[in-house]
Design a protein around this motif. Structure first.
Motif, mmCIF file in Angstrom:
data_model
loop_
_atom_site.group_PDB
_atom_site.id
_atom_site.type_symbol
_atom_site.label_atom_id
_atom_site.label_comp_id
_atom_site.label_asym_id
_atom_site.label_seq_id
_atom_site.Cartn_x
_atom_site.Cartn_y
_atom_site.Cartn_z
ATOM 1 N N MET A 1 0.855 -1.163 0.000
ATOM 2 C CA MET A 1 0.000 0.000 0.000
ATOM 3 C C MET A 1 0.904 1.231 0.000
ATOM 4 O O MET A 1 1.904 1.274 0.703
ATOM 5 C CB MET A 1 -0.898 -0.014 1.239
ATOM 6 N N ARG A 2 0.528 2.235 -0.778
ATOM 7 C CA ARG A 2 1.264 3.493 -0.828
ATOM 8 C C ARG A 2 0.384 4.589 -0.253
ATOM 9 O O ARG A 2 -0.805 4.648 -0.519
ATOM 10 C CB ARG A 2 1.694 3.814 -2.246
ATOM 11 N N ILE A 3 1.003 5.438 0.548
ATOM 12 C CA ILE A 3 0.314 6.566 1.163
ATOM 13 C C ILE A 3 0.973 7.833 0.639
ATOM 14 O O ILE A 3 2.203 7.948 0.636
ATOM 15 C CB ILE A 3 0.421 6.504 2.703
ATOM 16 N N THR A 4 0.157 8.783 0.211
ATOM 17 C CA THR A 4 0.695 10.048 -0.267
ATOM 18 C C THR A 4 0.756 11.031 0.893
ATOM 19 O O THR A 4 -0.265 11.498 1.387
ATOM 20 C CB THR A 4 -0.174 10.625 -1.406
ATOM 21 N N CYS A 5 1.961 11.310 1.330
ATOM 22 C CA CYS A 5 2.166 12.329 2.352
ATOM 23 C C CYS A 5 1.953 13.678 1.677
ATOM 24 O O CYS A 5 2.527 13.931 0.603
ATOM 25 C CB CYS A 5 3.580 12.229 2.921
ATOM 26 N N PRO A 6 1.147 14.561 2.260
ATOM 27 C CA PRO A 6 0.923 15.870 1.641
ATOM 28 C C PRO A 6 2.207 16.692 1.473
ATOM 29 O O PRO A 6 2.259 17.584 0.625
ATOM 30 C CB PRO A 6 -0.042 16.563 2.600
ATOM 31 N N LEU A 7 3.249 16.389 2.243
ATOM 32 C CA LEU A 7 4.498 17.135 2.146
ATOM 33 C C LEU A 7 5.566 16.413 1.328
ATOM 34 O O LEU A 7 6.363 17.054 0.648
ATOM 35 C CB LEU A 7 5.054 17.425 3.548
ATOM 36 N N CYS A 8 5.598 15.084 1.389
ATOM 37 C CA CYS A 8 6.682 14.317 0.768
ATOM 38 C C CYS A 8 6.293 13.583 -0.509
ATOM 39 O O CYS A 8 7.161 13.090 -1.222
ATOM 40 C CB CYS A 8 7.220 13.294 1.769
ATOM 41 N N GLY A 9 5.005 13.439 -0.763
ATOM 42 C CA GLY A 9 4.558 12.686 -1.928
ATOM 43 C C GLY A 9 4.283 11.227 -1.587
ATOM 44 O O GLY A 9 4.244 10.838 -0.420
ATOM 45 N N ALA A 10 4.113 10.412 -2.621
ATOM 46 C CA ALA A 10 3.761 9.005 -2.442
ATOM 47 C C ALA A 10 4.925 8.236 -1.826
ATOM 48 O O ALA A 10 6.067 8.348 -2.273
ATOM 49 C CB ALA A 10 3.369 8.388 -3.777
ATOM 50 N N ARG A 11 4.596 7.457 -0.780
ATOM 51 C CA ARG A 11 5.600 6.672 -0.065
ATOM 52 C C ARG A 11 5.024 5.311 0.283
ATOM 53 O O ARG A 11 3.809 5.146 0.411
ATOM 54 C CB ARG A 11 6.004 7.368 1.243
ATOM 55 N N ASP A 12 5.906 4.334 0.502
ATOM 56 C CA ASP A 12 5.485 3.020 0.952
ATOM 57 C C ASP A 12 4.921 3.140 2.369
ATOM 58 O O ASP A 12 5.443 3.913 3.184
ATOM 59 C CB ASP A 12 6.677 2.063 0.943
ATOM 60 N N ARG A 13 3.893 2.381 2.673
ATOM 61 C CA ARG A 13 3.251 2.483 3.984
ATOM 62 C C ARG A 13 4.199 2.137 5.130
ATOM 63 O O ARG A 13 3.980 2.506 6.261
ATOM 64 C CB ARG A 13 1.987 1.631 4.049
ATOM 65 N N ARG A 14 5.298 1.445 4.838
ATOM 66 C CA ARG A 14 6.259 1.085 5.889
ATOM 67 C C ARG A 14 7.014 2.294 6.440
ATOM 68 O O ARG A 14 7.670 2.195 7.457
ATOM 69 C CB ARG A 14 7.222 0.020 5.386
ATOM 70 N N GLU A 15 6.902 3.457 5.765
ATOM 71 C CA GLU A 15 7.491 4.689 6.296
ATOM 72 C C GLU A 15 6.610 5.299 7.387
ATOM 73 O O GLU A 15 7.039 6.208 8.073
ATOM 74 C CB GLU A 15 7.671 5.730 5.192
ATOM 75 N N PHE A 16 5.391 4.798 7.521
ATOM 76 C CA PHE A 16 4.410 5.387 8.421
ATOM 77 C C PHE A 16 4.114 4.458 9.597
ATOM 78 O O PHE A 16 4.198 3.244 9.487
ATOM 79 C CB PHE A 16 3.089 5.642 7.676
ATOM 80 N N TYR A 17 3.731 5.068 10.711
ATOM 81 C CA TYR A 17 3.291 4.333 11.891
ATOM 82 C C TYR A 17 1.791 4.543 12.032
ATOM 83 O O TYR A 17 1.331 5.688 12.135
ATOM 84 C CB TYR A 17 4.026 4.853 13.128
ATOM 85 N N TYR A 18 1.016 3.468 12.022
ATOM 86 C CA TYR A 18 -0.443 3.532 12.169
ATOM 87 C C TYR A 18 -0.796 3.779 13.622
ATOM 88 O O TYR A 18 -0.301 3.102 14.524
ATOM 89 C CB TYR A 18 -1.067 2.220 11.684
ATOM 90 N N SER A 19 -1.681 4.752 13.859
ATOM 91 C CA SER A 19 -2.033 5.104 15.232
ATOM 92 C C SER A 19 -3.487 4.841 15.592
ATOM 93 O O SER A 19 -3.836 4.912 16.754
ATOM 94 C CB SER A 19 -1.714 6.581 15.476
ATOM 95 N N GLY A 20 -4.332 4.549 14.629
ATOM 96 C CA GLY A 20 -5.736 4.267 14.932
ATOM 97 C C GLY A 20 -6.686 5.220 14.230
ATOM 98 O O GLY A 20 -6.282 6.040 13.410
ATOM 99 N N ALA A 21 -7.933 5.094 14.585
ATOM 100 C CA ALA A 21 -8.992 5.887 13.960
ATOM 101 C C ALA A 21 -8.807 7.378 14.259
ATOM 102 O O ALA A 21 -8.402 7.758 15.351
ATOM 103 C CB ALA A 21 -10.355 5.425 14.442
ATOM 104 N N ALA A 22 -9.124 8.195 13.282
ATOM 105 C CA ALA A 22 -9.014 9.648 13.414
ATOM 106 C C ALA A 22 -10.310 10.209 13.990
ATOM 107 O O ALA A 22 -11.006 10.995 13.356
ATOM 108 C CB ALA A 22 -8.694 10.286 12.065
ATOM 109 N N VAL A 23 -10.619 9.766 15.187
ATOM 110 C CA VAL A 23 -11.807 10.243 15.897
ATOM 111 C C VAL A 23 -11.423 10.513 17.345
ATOM 112 O O VAL A 23 -10.514 9.888 17.886
ATOM 113 C CB VAL A 23 -12.973 9.227 15.859
ATOM 114 N N ALA A 24 -12.118 11.433 17.944
ATOM 115 C CA ALA A 24 -11.887 11.710 19.358
ATOM 116 C C ALA A 24 -12.588 10.639 20.190
ATOM 117 O O ALA A 24 -13.742 10.298 19.937
ATOM 118 C CB ALA A 24 -12.420 13.089 19.715
#
Length: 90
Positions: A1-24
């Motif tokens: 899976m590729r995620i597009t960072c708004p600052l860096c562009g498209a990157r492999d998801r392994r560059e990112f750490y998943y933190s959970g749902a974006a809800v309070a």
């Protein structure tokens, strides 16, 4: 899976750490019972379909990114910096 960072562009998801749902989450009162705290700490929804999640670009720019994705097809529908999503449910 590729995620597009708004600052860096498209990157492999392994560059990112998943933190959970974006809800309070509604934090229980300190005096809430053990069952309430157990539920708060350990149980989360795991929906099939479109979700909005928080991802930290750990091996990149260090930004928090809200990723809208489909958990069934693994399609990334969109991304935005978390700071820009404040007040929109993130």
């Amino acid at each position: 899976m590729r995620i597009t960072c708004p600052l860096c562009g498209a990157r492999d998801r392994r560059e990112f750490y998943y933190s959970g749902a974006a809800v309070a989450l509604d934090r229980p009162a300190p005096e809430a019972g053990a069952e309430v705290w157990d539920d708060y700490l350990h149980n989360r929804d795991n929906p099939a379909g479109v979700t909005r999640d928080m991802w930290y670009h750990e091996l990149g720019c260090g930004s928090w990114v809200v990723v809208t994705r489909n958990t069934v097809s693994h399609e990334v529908i969109g991304t935005a910096l978390a700071r820009d999503e404040k007040g929109r449910g993130a």
